[in-house]
Design a protein around this motif. Structure first.
Motif, PDB file in Angstrom:
ATOM      1  N   PRO A 139       0.876  -1.115   0.035  1.00 32.69           N
ATOM      2  CA  PRO A 139      -0.141   0.088   0.002  1.00 32.69           C
ATOM      3  C   PRO A 139       0.898   1.259  -0.036  1.00 32.69           C
ATOM      4  O   PRO A 139       2.092   1.414   0.409  1.00 32.69           O
ATOM      5  CB  PRO A 139      -0.785  -0.031   1.166  1.00 32.69           C
ATOM      6  N   LYS A 140       0.374   2.438  -0.641  1.00 30.37           N
ATOM      7  CA  LYS A 140       1.095   3.595  -0.488  1.00 30.37           C
ATOM      8  C   LYS A 140       0.810   4.607   0.834  1.00 30.37           C
ATOM      9  O   LYS A 140       1.955   5.228   1.393  1.00 30.37           O
ATOM     10  CB  LYS A 140       0.401   4.424  -1.732  1.00 30.37           C
ATOM     11  N   ASP A 141      -0.239   4.263   1.428  1.00 30.52           N
ATOM     12  CA  ASP A 141      -0.909   5.026   2.521  1.00 30.52           C
ATOM     13  C   ASP A 141       0.395   4.799   3.729  1.00 30.52           C
ATOM     14  O   ASP A 141       0.309   3.706   3.925  1.00 30.52           O
ATOM     15  CB  ASP A 141      -2.289   4.807   2.907  1.00 30.52           C
ATOM     16  N   PRO A 142       0.827   5.835   4.313  1.00 31.34           N
ATOM     17  CA  PRO A 142       1.796   5.384   5.413  1.00 31.34           C
ATOM     18  C   PRO A 142       1.087   4.939   6.663  1.00 31.34           C
ATOM     19  O   PRO A 142       1.567   4.069   7.393  1.00 31.34           O
ATOM     20  CB  PRO A 142       2.426   6.736   5.643  1.00 31.34           C
ATOM     21  N   ASP A 143      -0.220   5.251   6.776  1.00 32.01           N
ATOM     22  CA  ASP A 143      -0.906   4.376   8.124  1.00 32.01           C
ATOM     23  C   ASP A 143      -1.005   3.005   7.750  1.00 32.01           C
ATOM     24  O   ASP A 143      -0.823   2.164   8.826  1.00 32.01           O
ATOM     25  CB  ASP A 143      -2.192   5.111   8.137  1.00 32.01           C
ATOM     26  N   LEU A 144      -1.378   2.619   6.587  1.00 29.09           N
ATOM     27  CA  LEU A 144      -1.447   1.240   6.353  1.00 29.09           C
ATOM     28  C   LEU A 144      -0.259   0.521   6.263  1.00 29.09           C
ATOM     29  O   LEU A 144      -0.172  -0.632   6.889  1.00 29.09           O
ATOM     30  CB  LEU A 144      -1.987   1.156   4.728  1.00 29.09           C
ATOM     31  N   ARG A 145       0.858   1.340   5.735  1.00 30.42           N
ATOM     32  CA  ARG A 145       2.375   0.682   5.659  1.00 30.42           C
ATOM     33  C   ARG A 145       2.621   0.331   7.220  1.00 30.42           C
ATOM     34  O   ARG A 145       3.231  -0.740   7.430  1.00 30.42           O
ATOM     35  CB  ARG A 145       3.151   1.443   5.053  1.00 30.42           C
TER      36      ARG A 145
END
Lengths: 349, 365
Positions: free
Chosen positions: A278-284
């Motif tokens: 994923p790109k989203d830092p929260d998801l990462r």
């Protein structure tokens, strides 16, 4: 000499806390926890739950444990041991629950138990996180024609003993100069039977338990909830032994991971797909692709991914236990903070 | 020579005593160390703290906020009440069933046999819950109460009995009647049945002086007025008494069979009727055999009264080891107190029974 050392340590800890310096978390031993070590060594989590109450913890027709509290136990086992079924559930009564925890027979107690000052101080227990907000609720027969709590003056209410419920009623009686009588039962089965037979005019417990009790009545439709709750807000959650902060932290963040999953919209069904680069830092961060969040808790970095994949997010668990697919209790106070509820969590970074 | 133990035997006894003392010291030490480790102090000061809960059934007054010590007193009284009632009922019932077991009538004999086997072979807790849930909870609600003679009411909330409202002289007359009854009992050898005339007259006067009857009546949610006998007490009492009665019946039967056949035949040959033979000859001799096993049945009743916790009867175990333990957080102390009280009640009961046993035992036989 030791006094100076102690004071220096305290000032150091204070300074670290004030600065919020990320490095300090890494500097302290991340997971020097006797309980965590014991769970890993045993290959099994021993979780104290209720002896059996719909919504929180009960065994279904196939003998499998289900419920909101049970889901948290499974999530902890999933985070630590990599499998949600590596849990031994111990049913505890309200009387023995804290003794069982303090004696070390169980690793964590998640048993619809209320957080309180005395339990935190005098009983020496830690209160990591709240998985269910409620208040002491009354259920009465519709045929009594009672709409509000003060009208119960002179009525008899069935109550389970060994809890704060009796104390709350005694306080309410004194504050309002009325007399609501109580009949004290040891186990829910006999209390439900007595309420159903008309030995008592009503039944009281926290909101979730009363919803569970209503579902066991011969005709649930004959019973209604009174709008007032007493004894203030009842936050129910897990208990751990004091002196094992690392374990308490782990238990706390497992609950927060289920909340974070709901905020990020991760469900059981799509967890694996969304974890694919994923790109989203929260998801990462959540999926363990950035940072060392799992390591800091003493587990591996895929812990939150496993919880989302095997257990689901908090909203999914609530829906299956108390919500529409369960007891039909509205989400109310247990909604996320941005939906008018009280379930909130700290940020991850 | 042989009555004096050898030196080796005596040394062995001292060793044993030392080992027992050592074990006791080790246990106490471990308990204290564990308590210290969990930051749990040990002390009984909490008994004077204020308790904040209601005790639904009690014999003396209770207010929210009385001390734990008073709560202890209340539940000890509740335990004693149900134990005493059950001992009386179990003795009477056991005597009756035991005699029925030896009846010449086939039906009577077999009714007693079925009762004994049924009651003796099912768990006592199940029986208590059966009386509470399956029997007493089928009674109608307070608005559809059964009305009994003298205005007594029976419903799912219990049996409500009318009480006498005391008049101006009722108390004094009741006291006089009690004194007269005591005197009649003390002087029963000299006065015989005539001694009962004065107490009976005084009791009648006492009844006549009462201002009237206070009848229970439906008020609000519940029946008010009169005396309430709660179903919890009845269920526990029935469960305790019937269970013990089955065992006592077997004790009675065995004791009667132990009386020599010749005694019965001799009494019959004197022309005594069967009832007289039983009352004057057989039972007094059977009593001597009965008393020791009866004592252990009585002790069982007292200890089993703690099963009342299952049916919301506020006895020692439920209130003290439940609510008080939980509110005060004093697990060890409350359990120690609980055990000490049960021990004291049991020891007093067996001391009383031993005294009675010595009195009825044959002297110089």
């Amino acid at each position: 000499m030791t006094g100076i050392v102690k004071r220096a340590a305290m000032i150091g800890a204070l300074a670290a806390a004030l600065l919020g310096f990320a490095g300090s978390a890494r500097a302290q031993a991340p997971a020097d926890s006797p309980t965590l070590k014991a769970v890993k060594g045993r290959g099994q989590l021993v979780c104290g739950v209720d002896t059996g109450i719909p919504g929180y913890a009960y065994q279904d027709a196939g003998g499998t444990w289900q419920g909101l509290d049970v889901a948290w136990c499974r999530a902890i086992a999933d985070a630590v041991l990599g499998a949600p079924d590596k849990v031994k559930f111990i049913g505890t009564t309200s009387k023995e629950r804290f003794s069982v925890l303090k004696s070390g027979e169980i690793d964590v107690l998640i048993r619809d138990s209320e957080y309180s000052f005395i339990r935190n101080t005098q009983l020496g227990l830690d209160e990591p996180a709240v998985n269910f907000y409620t208040g002491q609720t009354f259920m009465v027969r519709k045929s009594l024609n009672v709409a509000h709590l003060p009208e119960l003056n002179g009525a008899t209410i069935c109550v389970l003993t060994g809890t704060t419920l009796e104390t709350n009623i005694a306080d309410y009686n004194r504050a309002h100069n009325i007399k609501i009588n109580t009949l004290l039962f040891e186990r829910p089965e006999e209390a439900f039977a007595a309420a159903d037979a008309g030995r008592c005019d009503g039944y009281t417990d926290d909101g979730g338990s009363v919803a569970a009790a209503r579902s066991t009545m011969k005709r649930p439709g004959d019973w209604m909830f009174l709008p007032e709750t007493i004894g203030g807000l009842e936050p129910l959650g897990a208990f751990t032994r004091q002196g094992d902060e690392a374990w308490t932290r782990l238990v706390k963040w497992v609950h927060f991971a289920m909340l974070e999953a709901e905020i990020l919209g991760i469900t059981r069904a799509d967890a694996m797909d969304r974890a694919k680069d994923p790109k989203d830092p929260d998801l990462r961060r959540f999926f363990g692709l950035d940072g060392d969040f799992g390591k800091l808790l003493g587990v591996d970095n895929q812990w939150a991914l496993r919880i989302a994949r095997d257990i689901g997010n908090y909203g999914e668990v609530y829906e299956a236990t108390f919500g529409g697919s369960g007891l039909g209790l509205p989400r109310g106070m247990n909604n996320l903070f941005d939906h008018g509820g009280l379930q909130a969590l700290p940020t991850w970074h | 020579m042989s009555s004096r133990p050898s030196r080796r035997a005596r040394a062995g006894q001292w060793l044993l005593l030392a080992a027992v003392a050592g074990c006791a010291w080790y246990l106490a030490h471990t308990a204290a160390a564990n308590l210290r480790r969990h930051d749990m102090g040990f002390g009984f000061g909490f008994l004077l703290d204020h308790a904040n809960f209601d005790i639904p059934f009690r014999l003396i007054a209770w207010h929210d906020g009385d001390t734990y010590l008073r709560a202890l007193l209340l539940c000890v009284l509740n335990t004693l009440l149900v134990s005493a009632l059950a001992i009386v009922a179990a003795t009477a019932g056991g005597l009756l069933v035991g005699i029925m077991r030896l009846s010449r009538n086939w039906l009577v004999r077999h009714i007693a046999l079925v009762f004994v086997e049924l009651v003796r072979n099912t768990p006592q807790l199940v029986q208590i819950i059966f009386w509470y849930v399956a029997v007493l909870q089928t009674l109608p609600g307070p608005r559809q109460s059964f009305v009994l003679p003298l205005g007594a009411l029976l419903n799912v909330r219990g049996l409500y009995l009318p009480v006498l409202r005391a008049g101006d002289f009722t108390g004094a007359l009741a006291a006089l009647a009690a004194v007269a009854l005591a005197a009649a009992l003390l002087l029963r050898r000299r006065l015989g049945a005539r001694g009962l005339i004065a107490p009976a007259l005084l009791a009648a006067a006492c009844l006549a002086s009462a201002a009237g009857l206070q009848r229970p009546a439906l008020r609000g949610f519940n029946v008010a007025g009169g005396v309430q006998v709660p179903p919890e007490l009845v269920a526990l009492w029935a469960g305790l008494s019937l269970y013990a009665a089955a065992f006592i019946a077997e004790i009675v039967r065995a004791a009667i069979l132990a009386v020599e056949r010749g005694q019965r035949e001799a009494a019959a040959s004197l022309g005594l009727r069967p009832a007289q033979v039983l009352r004057r000859v057989v039972l007094p001799q059977a009593l001597r055999v009965m008393v020791p096993p009866l004592t252990s049945q009585y002790l069982n009743i007292i200890k089993s009264s703690s099963l009342g916790a299952a049916v919301a009867y506020p006895e020692l175990f439920q209130i003290f080891a439940g609510t008080v333990l939980n509110q005060s957080g004093r697990e060890v102390e409350t359990i120690v107190i609980l055990m000490a009280i049960f021990l004291a009640i049991s020891l007093l009961t067996s001391a009383g029974m031993n005294w009675y046993n010595r009195r009825v035992a044959l002297v110089g036989h």
